[in-house]
Design a protein around this motif. Structure first.
Motif, short mmCIF file in Angstrom:
data_model
loop_
_atom_site.label_atom_id
_atom_site.label_comp_id
_atom_site.label_asym_id
_atom_site.label_seq_id
_atom_site.Cartn_x
_atom_site.Cartn_y
_atom_site.Cartn_z
N SER A 24 35.41 58.60 60.02
CA SER A 24 34.52 58.80 58.88
C SER A 24 34.08 57.45 58.33
O SER A 24 34.85 56.49 58.30
CB SER A 24 35.22 59.60 57.78
N ILE A 25 32.84 57.39 57.86
CA ILE A 25 32.29 56.16 57.29
C ILE A 25 32.40 56.22 55.77
O ILE A 25 32.08 57.24 55.15
CB ILE A 25 30.82 55.98 57.72
N CYS A 26 32.84 55.13 55.18
CA CYS A 26 33.10 55.10 53.73
C CYS A 26 31.88 55.54 52.92
O CYS A 26 31.99 56.36 52.01
CB CYS A 26 33.55 53.70 53.31
N GLU A 27 30.72 54.98 53.22
CA GLU A 27 29.52 55.34 52.46
C GLU A 27 29.21 56.82 52.60
O GLU A 27 28.82 57.47 51.62
CB GLU A 27 28.32 54.51 52.91
N ALA A 28 29.38 57.37 53.79
CA ALA A 28 29.07 58.78 54.02
C ALA A 28 29.97 59.68 53.17
O ALA A 28 29.52 60.70 52.63
CB ALA A 28 29.21 59.12 55.50
N ILE A 29 31.25 59.32 53.06
CA ILE A 29 32.17 60.09 52.22
C ILE A 29 31.70 60.04 50.77
O ILE A 29 31.67 61.07 50.07
CB ILE A 29 33.60 59.53 52.34
N TYR A 30 31.34 58.86 50.32
CA TYR A 30 30.89 58.68 48.94
C TYR A 30 29.64 59.51 48.65
O TYR A 30 29.58 60.25 47.65
CB TYR A 30 30.61 57.20 48.69
N LEU A 31 28.65 59.43 49.53
CA LEU A 31 27.40 60.15 49.31
C LEU A 31 27.60 61.66 49.39
O LEU A 31 26.98 62.42 48.62
CB LEU A 31 26.35 59.70 50.32
N SER A 32 28.47 62.11 50.28
CA SER A 32 28.77 63.55 50.36
C SER A 32 29.43 64.04 49.08
O SER A 32 29.13 65.13 48.59
CB SER A 32 29.70 63.83 51.55
N ALA A 33 30.33 63.23 48.54
CA ALA A 33 31.00 63.60 47.29
C ALA A 33 29.99 63.66 46.14
O ALA A 33 30.03 64.59 45.32
CB ALA A 33 32.10 62.60 46.97
N LEU A 34 29.07 62.70 46.08
CA LEU A 34 28.05 62.71 45.02
C LEU A 34 27.17 63.95 45.12
O LEU A 34 26.77 64.53 44.10
CB LEU A 34 27.19 61.45 45.10
N GLU A 35 26.85 64.35 46.34
CA GLU A 35 26.02 65.55 46.53
C GLU A 35 26.76 66.78 46.03
O GLU A 35 26.16 67.66 45.38
CB GLU A 35 25.67 65.70 48.01
#
Length: 387
Positions: free
Chosen positions: A286-297
């Motif tokens: 998993s990519i850190c930014e992708a986790i962050y953006l998914s959580a924000l969504e």
């Protein structure tokens, strides 16, 4: 991973980067590579034995050092003859070396600044994957917080101030084995053992990088627990970092005296869903930014977009961070952080939802990335502590 293994791996890294040697002045990094804080300058050549130069406590340094050789010195000019491999490129940790000291070293050791390579970010990436020994120390640091929070329920009552509760937390942390200091890398990060915040203080903005700060008891401190009284029915957050043999474990829990109001309970249930979502997303590859953006969504879909990770100017742009020998390590779950998670990484995830009426709720735990996903490194319960 013992100190000698870390040094060997670091020397391999220096060779790959064509860096002749590194000079390290930060005592936390000196401890990381040698097993002792009692040194002033650590010289790590790409090949050969590392040298730890120390002005004071020379005998103690020689007794404690786990790898390399301890050498007494009284001035920086004295150590130049020992540095046989400064070469064409010398590594410095410029994020942890005061400018005045840096200039003096360049002058005394006759190092051309054009030959300096800043290792600051490289070392942060280097330390991301932890050894089994480091993971065990982080787990034990979490146990200190777990025992503290469980015992805290029996030592606090309504109408105590935030500061009085913080005193109890700090006492229990130390009783349970805390070293007495939390170590950060960032400039001006205040290493409080605990934050106890309630009501409007939960969302009080502070200068350092956190969704909350509190007011402290005076402007000279400016953050942390205040003299605000915590009354029955008010939710309050306790954010503490455990420390065991130099390694940290970060944990926030929400507490309340008496019954939990329906709005607080619903908000916490939603927060816990976000927390578990983040934990489930943290897996190898998993990519850190992708986790962050998914959580924000997910946060946006749940209607908390303007209340997540702070209110107004106190909002921050991350949901988790690496943790180990310092509290604020890599990787970071945030925008533009493209690091891919690997087994052995340890991260604290800390989602929080803020509310203008009751302050807010939060939860934070330290997780280990495993081959299968993520695993929490403490047995601390994840519900609101109801006293």
């Amino acid at each position: 991973m013992i100190a000698s293994e870390k040094t060997t791996r670091f020397q391999k890294f220096l060779k790959e980067k064509n860096i002749s040697s590194a000079l390290i002045f930060n005592f936390v990094d000196i401890f990381y590579f040698t097993g002792t804080i009692h040194g002033n300058v650590l010289y790590v050549p790409a090949e050969g034995e590392s040298l730890l130069f120390t002005r004071r406590a020379v005998q103690r340094t020689k007794e404690e050092i786990e790898t390399g050789q301890a050498v007494a010195f009284s001035s920086f000019k004295e150590i130049k003859p020992y540095l046989s491999n400064l070469g064409e490129k010398t590594g410095f940790l410029l994020d942890a070396t005061p400018a005045g000291l840096y200039k003096k070293i360049l002058s005394d050791l006759e190092i051309d600044e054009k030959r300096v390579y800043d290792l600051s970010n490289d070392l942060k990436f280097f330390k991301m994957v932890k050894s089994p020994d480091e993971i065990e120390k982080i787990r034990k640091a979490g146990l200190i917080v777990q025992n503290t929070y469980e015992e805290l329920q029996n030592s606090i009552v309504p109408n105590m101030t935030e500061y009085e509760i913080a005193i109890e937390v700090e006492y229990l942390l130390k009783k349970n084995g805390h070293l007495g200091e939390n170590r950060f890398r960032g400039l001006n990060q205040i290493g409080l053992l605990t934050y106890v915040l309630s009501g409007a203080n939960i969302s009080k903005a502070a200068v350092h990088d956190t969704p909350y700060g509190g007011t402290g008891t005076a402007k000279a401190m400016g953050v942390g627990a205040s003299n605000r009284i915590v009354r029955e029915g008010e939710v309050f957050m306790v954010d503490s970092v455990g420390s065991f043999e130099g390694y940290h474990n970060d944990n926030t829990r929400s507490f309340i005296f008496g019954e939990i109001p329906p709005k607080v309970l619903k908000t916490y249930q939603d927060l816990f869903e976000i927390y578990r979502f983040i934990a489930d997303e943290m897996k190898p590859g998993s990519i850190c930014e992708a986790i962050y953006l998914s959580a924000l969504e997910k946060v946006k879909k749940m209607g908390y977009e303007n209340h997540f990770m702070g209110l107004g100017e106190s909002r921050v742009g991350f949901i988790g961070h690496g943790i180990g020998i310092q509290v604020d390590e890599f990787p970071v779950l945030t925008r533009k952080f493209q690091t891919v998670l690997e087994p052995g990484m340890t991260l604290a995830i800390e989602p929080k939802i803020f509310d203008e009426e009751f302050g807010g709720v939060g939860i934070e735990s330290t997780f280990l990335i495993t081959e299968k996903g993520s695993r929490i490194l403490t047995g601390l319960k994840e519900d609101i502590f109801q006293i």
